[in-house]
Scaffold this motif. Structure first.
Motif, PDB file in Angstrom:
ATOM      1  N   GLN A   1      -5.487   5.453 -10.485  1.00  0.00           N
ATOM      2  CA  GLN A   1      -6.454   4.664  -9.717  1.00  0.00           C
ATOM      3  C   GLN A   1      -7.424   5.566  -8.954  1.00  0.00           C
ATOM      4  OE1 GLN A   1      -6.148   1.544 -10.674  1.00  0.00           O
ATOM      5  NE2 GLN A   1      -4.351   2.383 -11.683  1.00  0.00           N
TER       6      GLN A   1
ATOM      7  N   LYS B   1     -11.500   5.958  -9.286  1.00  0.00           N
ATOM      8  CA  LYS B   1     -12.390   5.865  -8.131  1.00  0.00           C
ATOM      9  C   LYS B   1     -13.350   7.043  -8.083  1.00  0.00           C
ATOM     10  CE  LYS B   1     -13.904   4.601  -4.037  1.00  0.00           C
ATOM     11  NZ  LYS B   1     -14.768   3.419  -3.862  1.00  0.00           N
TER      12      LYS B   1
ATOM     13  N   TRP C   1     -12.723  -7.169 -13.557  1.00  0.00           N
ATOM     14  CA  TRP C   1     -12.007  -6.785 -12.339  1.00  0.00           C
ATOM     15  C   TRP C   1     -10.785  -7.654 -12.092  1.00  0.00           C
ATOM     16  CZ3 TRP C   1     -12.952  -2.163 -11.342  1.00  0.00           C
ATOM     17  CH2 TRP C   1     -14.236  -1.626 -11.517  1.00  0.00           C
ATOM     18  N   TYR C   2     -10.861  -8.921 -12.489  1.00  0.00           N
ATOM     19  CA  TYR C   2      -9.680  -9.784 -12.411  1.00  0.00           C
ATOM     20  C   TYR C   2      -8.585  -9.240 -13.320  1.00  0.00           C
ATOM     21  CZ  TYR C   2      -6.672 -13.801 -13.414  1.00  0.00           C
ATOM     22  OH  TYR C   2      -5.592 -14.616 -13.606  1.00  0.00           O
TER      23      TYR C   2
ATOM     24  N   ILE D   1      -2.772  -4.022 -13.264  1.00  0.00           N
ATOM     25  CA  ILE D   1      -2.137  -3.013 -12.419  1.00  0.00           C
ATOM     26  C   ILE D   1      -0.923  -3.598 -11.700  1.00  0.00           C
ATOM     27  CG2 ILE D   1      -2.427  -1.553 -10.387  1.00  0.00           C
ATOM     28  CD1 ILE D   1      -3.791  -0.525 -12.911  1.00  0.00           C
ATOM     29  N   ILE D   2      -1.075  -4.798 -11.154  1.00  0.00           N
ATOM     30  CA  ILE D   2       0.017  -5.438 -10.431  1.00  0.00           C
ATOM     31  C   ILE D   2       1.209  -5.694 -11.352  1.00  0.00           C
ATOM     32  CG2 ILE D   2       0.728  -7.537  -9.216  1.00  0.00           C
ATOM     33  CD1 ILE D   2      -2.154  -7.686  -8.130  1.00  0.00           C
TER      34      ILE D   2
ATOM     35  N   PHE E   1      -8.316  -6.214 -14.583  1.00  0.00           N
ATOM     36  CA  PHE E   1      -7.888  -4.894 -14.133  1.00  0.00           C
ATOM     37  C   PHE E   1      -6.862  -5.011 -13.003  1.00  0.00           C
ATOM     38  CE2 PHE E   1      -8.537  -1.385 -11.092  1.00  0.00           C
ATOM     39  CZ  PHE E   1      -8.195  -0.309 -11.903  1.00  0.00           C
ATOM     40  N   SER E   2      -7.160  -5.876 -12.037  1.00  0.00           N
ATOM     41  CA  SER E   2      -6.266  -6.053 -10.890  1.00  0.00           C
ATOM     42  C   SER E   2      -4.927  -6.637 -11.321  1.00  0.00           C
ATOM     43  CB  SER E   2      -6.917  -6.968  -9.842  1.00  0.00           C
ATOM     44  OG  SER E   2      -8.155  -6.441  -9.415  1.00  0.00           O
ATOM     45  N   LEU E   3      -4.982  -7.664 -12.163  1.00  0.00           N
ATOM     46  CA  LEU E   3      -3.753  -8.302 -12.630  1.00  0.00           C
ATOM     47  C   LEU E   3      -2.910  -7.325 -13.441  1.00  0.00           C
ATOM     48  CD1 LEU E   3      -2.079 -10.903 -12.858  1.00  0.00           C
ATOM     49  CD2 LEU E   3      -3.385 -11.463 -14.935  1.00  0.00           C
TER      50      LEU E   3
END
Length: 242
Positions: A162, A166, A114-115, A121-122, A117-119
């Motif tokens: 995204q 979901k 998740w780290y 996308i940003i 994935f988040s990084l």
């Protein structure tokens, strides 16, 4: 626990419907260069030096987009189109960092799902903005608007991916046979053609925006249909659980 069970039951039932299969592909990549790309990544991931971390690769990918921006700025400032070829190098670096950062982590058995994935996308969004800014600097007159439209449309595509994740728990960054890798190659070819002939970028950029708009409309319709299927499955699952 009950909510997770309901979600699992819903996805299981949904996966068996023809509608879901028609709306979205499976978990595999669907881009046309997938086979070659995966072989290349498998070759490279084993050869990344130990001192290069996943975060460093993410930085390299973003640096590549900054180099694309730099190429546009230099071409504008000095009126020399050859600087646009820096963008080709930048796109290659962007692919390298973006493709290897997560793969290296999994290969070394230190994934942070998740780290990462988040990084990712940003940084993808930052890269898109940098490239859009580059064209904004290089473009002339009202063609500057194309840069803004490109960033908006690419952001729209990212939002769709995204939301799709979901709803389905299936993360897909491709739209049919076209994915980020193909887009990078197309942009690189456009930069080369612009360097050689000049005055073509605005037409190619406009064509890309039109294509992205059509793809986003189609993907949005598919996404809404999938959301409707998911809602229907959840209602049925709740009714059966009652």
């Amino acid at each position: 626990m009950e909510q997770n069970k309901l979600r699992e039951e819903t996805l299981t039932v949904s996966a068996e419907t023809d509608d879901l299969k028609r709306v979205f592909q499976d978990r595999k990549r669907t881009n046309i260069l997938n086979a070659i790309e995966q072989k290349t990544i498998s070759f490279l991931v084993k050869r990344v030096p130990d001192f290069i971390t996943s975060n460093m690769l993410t930085f390299i990918g973003t640096l590549g987009s900054a180099i694309v921006l730099l190429g546009f700025i230099l071409a504008h400032l000095y009126g020399t189109r050859e600087y646009l070829l820096l963008g080709v190098v930048g796109l290659a670096l962007n692919w390298l960092g973006d493709s290897l950062d997560g793969r290296v982590a999994y290969y070394r058995n230190i994934p942070r799902k998740w780290y990462g994935f988040s990084l990712d996308i940003i940084m993808d969004w930052v890269s898109t903005v940098l490239i859009g800014m580059g064209y904004l600097v290089y473009a002339k007159s009202y063609y500057e608007l194309i840069a803004f439209i490109f960033v908006v449309l690419y952001g729209w595509a990212m939002i769709i991916s995204q939301l799709r994740y979901k709803i389905t728990d299936i993360y897909s960054i491709d739209s049919g046979i076209v994915g980020p890798t193909e887009i990078r190659i197309i942009l690189a070819i456009i930069l080369i053609l612009e360097t050689i002939f000049g005055g073509l970028f605005q037409y190619f950029a406009g064509a890309i925006c039109i294509t992205l708009f059509i793809i986003n409309i189609l993907d949005t319709r598919k996404l809404l249909k999938l959301g409707d299927i998911r809602d229907d499955m959840e209602r049925k699952a709740k009714k059966n659980a009652a």
